[in-house]
Design a protein around this motif. Sequence first.
Motif, mmCIF file in Angstrom:
data_model
loop_
_atom_site.group_PDB
_atom_site.id
_atom_site.type_symbol
_atom_site.label_atom_id
_atom_site.label_comp_id
_atom_site.label_asym_id
_atom_site.label_seq_id
_atom_site.Cartn_x
_atom_site.Cartn_y
_atom_site.Cartn_z
ATOM 1 N N ARG A 79 3.913 -31.426 20.678
ATOM 2 C CA ARG A 79 3.629 -31.690 19.265
ATOM 3 C C ARG A 79 3.691 -30.369 18.492
ATOM 4 N NH1 ARG A 79 -1.780 -34.853 18.853
ATOM 5 N NH2 ARG A 79 -0.899 -35.524 16.866
ATOM 6 N N PHE A 80 4.401 -30.371 17.379
ATOM 7 C CA PHE A 80 4.638 -29.181 16.576
ATOM 8 C C PHE A 80 3.994 -29.345 15.194
ATOM 9 C CE2 PHE A 80 7.741 -28.945 19.862
ATOM 10 C CZ PHE A 80 8.098 -27.616 20.001
ATOM 11 N N PHE A 81 3.216 -28.353 14.791
ATOM 12 C CA PHE A 81 2.540 -28.394 13.487
ATOM 13 C C PHE A 81 2.686 -27.053 12.771
ATOM 14 C CE2 PHE A 81 0.409 -31.562 16.042
ATOM 15 C CZ PHE A 81 0.250 -32.635 15.164
ATOM 16 N N ARG A 82 2.657 -27.121 11.438
ATOM 17 C CA ARG A 82 2.670 -25.921 10.608
ATOM 18 C C ARG A 82 1.376 -25.838 9.809
ATOM 19 N NH1 ARG A 82 7.365 -24.883 6.667
ATOM 20 N NH2 ARG A 82 6.254 -26.510 5.544
ATOM 21 N N VAL A 83 0.955 -24.560 9.537
ATOM 22 C CA VAL A 83 -0.206 -24.318 8.671
ATOM 23 C C VAL A 83 0.165 -23.218 7.693
ATOM 24 C CG1 VAL A 83 -2.593 -23.535 8.526
ATOM 25 C CG2 VAL A 83 -1.884 -24.974 10.432
ATOM 26 N N GLU A 84 0.015 -23.491 6.394
ATOM 27 C CA GLU A 84 0.228 -22.444 5.381
ATOM 28 C C GLU A 84 -0.975 -21.509 5.445
ATOM 29 O OE1 GLU A 84 0.291 -20.411 3.177
ATOM 30 O OE2 GLU A 84 2.167 -20.483 2.116
ATOM 31 N N ALA A 113 11.964 -26.030 14.130
ATOM 32 C CA ALA A 113 12.553 -27.373 14.050
ATOM 33 C C ALA A 113 13.483 -27.635 15.233
ATOM 34 C CB ALA A 113 13.303 -27.533 12.733
ATOM 35 N N HIS A 114 14.291 -26.638 15.608
ATOM 36 C CA HIS A 114 15.186 -26.795 16.770
ATOM 37 C C HIS A 114 14.376 -27.007 18.044
ATOM 38 C CE1 HIS A 114 19.348 -25.963 15.401
ATOM 39 N NE2 HIS A 114 18.739 -25.373 14.392
ATOM 40 N N LEU A 115 13.295 -26.236 18.198
ATOM 41 C CA LEU A 115 12.485 -26.356 19.399
ATOM 42 C C LEU A 115 11.767 -27.704 19.448
ATOM 43 C CD1 LEU A 115 11.017 -22.742 19.560
ATOM 44 C CD2 LEU A 115 12.679 -23.749 21.120
ATOM 45 N N ALA A 116 11.376 -28.216 18.281
ATOM 46 C CA ALA A 116 10.727 -29.526 18.229
ATOM 47 C C ALA A 116 11.661 -30.614 18.744
ATOM 48 C CB ALA A 116 10.281 -29.835 16.805
ATOM 49 N N ALA A 117 12.946 -30.454 18.427
ATOM 50 C CA ALA A 117 13.937 -31.424 18.917
ATOM 51 C C ALA A 117 14.172 -31.267 20.416
ATOM 52 C CB ALA A 117 15.246 -31.250 18.155
ATOM 53 N N PHE A 123 -0.923 -21.847 20.846
ATOM 54 C CA PHE A 123 -0.570 -22.921 21.766
ATOM 55 C C PHE A 123 -1.846 -23.561 22.320
ATOM 56 C CE2 PHE A 123 2.647 -19.688 21.701
ATOM 57 C CZ PHE A 123 3.859 -20.359 21.691
ATOM 58 N N PHE A 124 -1.879 -24.899 22.283
ATOM 59 C CA PHE A 124 -3.022 -25.656 22.788
ATOM 60 C C PHE A 124 -2.574 -26.542 23.940
ATOM 61 C CE2 PHE A 124 -3.818 -24.836 18.358
ATOM 62 C CZ PHE A 124 -5.177 -24.569 18.262
ATOM 63 N N LYS A 125 -3.450 -26.693 24.912
ATOM 64 C CA LYS A 125 -3.219 -27.659 25.986
ATOM 65 C C LYS A 125 -4.567 -28.195 26.414
ATOM 66 C CE LYS A 125 -1.553 -27.102 30.411
ATOM 67 N NZ LYS A 125 -0.588 -26.596 31.387
ATOM 68 N N GLY A 130 -5.279 -33.859 23.013
ATOM 69 C CA GLY A 130 -5.166 -33.273 24.347
ATOM 70 C C GLY A 130 -3.748 -32.976 24.796
ATOM 71 N N ASP A 131 -2.755 -33.255 23.939
ATOM 72 C CA ASP A 131 -1.370 -32.991 24.313
ATOM 73 C C ASP A 131 -1.077 -31.492 24.205
ATOM 74 O OD1 ASP A 131 -0.764 -35.779 24.528
ATOM 75 O OD2 ASP A 131 -0.706 -35.856 22.334
ATOM 76 N N LEU A 132 0.055 -31.106 24.760
ATOM 77 C CA LEU A 132 0.553 -29.746 24.545
ATOM 78 C C LEU A 132 0.989 -29.653 23.089
ATOM 79 C CD1 LEU A 132 1.340 -26.982 25.632
ATOM 80 C CD2 LEU A 132 3.530 -27.938 26.323
ATOM 81 N N LEU A 133 0.433 -28.670 22.389
ATOM 82 C CA LEU A 133 0.614 -28.574 20.939
ATOM 83 C C LEU A 133 0.817 -27.125 20.556
ATOM 84 C CD1 LEU A 133 -1.659 -30.327 18.318
ATOM 85 C CD2 LEU A 133 -1.353 -27.862 18.223
ATOM 86 N N VAL A 134 1.712 -26.885 19.594
ATOM 87 C CA VAL A 134 1.924 -25.525 19.096
ATOM 88 C C VAL A 134 1.768 -25.514 17.584
ATOM 89 C CG1 VAL A 134 4.435 -25.858 19.031
ATOM 90 C CG2 VAL A 134 3.491 -23.544 19.001
ATOM 91 N N LEU A 135 1.058 -24.517 17.102
ATOM 92 C CA LEU A 135 0.721 -24.382 15.688
ATOM 93 C C LEU A 135 1.430 -23.161 15.120
ATOM 94 C CD1 LEU A 135 -1.287 -26.052 13.953
ATOM 95 C CD2 LEU A 135 -3.005 -24.309 14.446
ATOM 96 N N HIS A 136 2.153 -23.336 14.039
ATOM 97 C CA HIS A 136 2.879 -22.231 13.392
ATOM 98 C C HIS A 136 2.193 -21.888 12.076
ATOM 99 C CE1 HIS A 136 6.711 -20.906 10.996
ATOM 100 N NE2 HIS A 136 5.938 -19.882 11.310
ATOM 101 N N PHE A 137 1.594 -20.678 12.005
ATOM 102 C CA PHE A 137 1.028 -20.173 10.757
ATOM 103 C C PHE A 137 2.140 -19.454 9.996
ATOM 104 C CE2 PHE A 137 -2.672 -20.746 13.396
ATOM 105 C CZ PHE A 137 -3.648 -21.173 12.505
#
Length: 352
Positions: free
Chosen positions: A54-59, A44-48, A80-82, A21-28
């Motif tokens: 929460r920052f995630f990547r998907v191949e 990576a800079h934005l994650a810091a 973006f998820f919220k 349920g957190d604010l989350l962003v997914l990078h494809f």
Amino acid sequence: MGGGVDEIRSKAELDEAIRGGDLLVLHFWAAWCDASKQMDQVFAHLAADFPSVRFFRVEAEEQPEISETFSVSAVPYFVFFKGSKVVDSLEGASPPSLAEKLSKLAGTNGQKSNPEVRVEDQTHPRVDWGPELTPEKPPQSASSSLNSRLEELINRGPVMLFMKGTPEEPRCGFSRKAVEILRQEKVDFQSFDILIDDEVRQGLKVFSNWSSYPQLYIKGELIGGSDIMLEMQRTGELEKTLVEKGVDRGGEPAEERLRNLITSSPVMLFMKGSPDTPRCGFSSKVVGALRGEGVDFGHFDILEDEEVRQGLKTLSNWPTYPQLYYKGELIGGCDIILELHRSGELKATLSE
């Protein structure tokens, strides 16, 4: 919580991450895509800068089920998820847009957005986005001269693929898949690399009302992107479309093949079934008329070859079967043949 980028390797992992349920962003992203690699640095800079997000990547290509779920047709792509729900998305390599969306969403989540990531704040240590990451301007209405150019490009060949890179060197996996599909279907096609012409790249999105690439056109008509092409190939609809539009699919050119068939016998009947076993009443009646006149004729069962069945309608401009030809010229269908038979003119017409 936060401060780094985690990898999503399955749909189950993604479901678990979203469930928080957190604010989350997914990078494809994709390993072959330079823009994806550079946006990884941005990510990576934005994650810091946003430790509460929460920052995630998907191949994208290694996780097709996840990519299809979010209609990912190009990389980089961000979702973006919220509160476990999708609230926004972003296609393309635009660091300022990504930072701005994050700042707004983090702010509305009861968190103070970090002023250092604001696009307009020049005091923040800059990341070298690279020349390929210049933010794309929103598509504007194309001028009449651009529209004319786009129409000319779309109709450059019977099958036209607007893609990233070239068929020999695709620069995105979706373009590579589109090329593979066309080659599997043995289609001769032309292509245009939208990466070398930003006017075409942006203008075609507006012209076609299709926001991503690749884009496939057949005889000037937009078919869609790689996902639609893949589904059409799976169901056989792509082959049917190519046949109906008379597209050359390798080997003997379609029109040449049809003309060779038409002239393969002085009297040639294109029918459903065979003279001994007609598969429609109209074909049966024409066979009866020809045999009643003692006319020798060749025949072709159009039910056994969809390419001939559809292509001959276009070539002859005659939409139904049977079709009777004499010395390469169309005589007509069932009604005309029966009328000639009743009037006693059929044998004379076929022996002139």
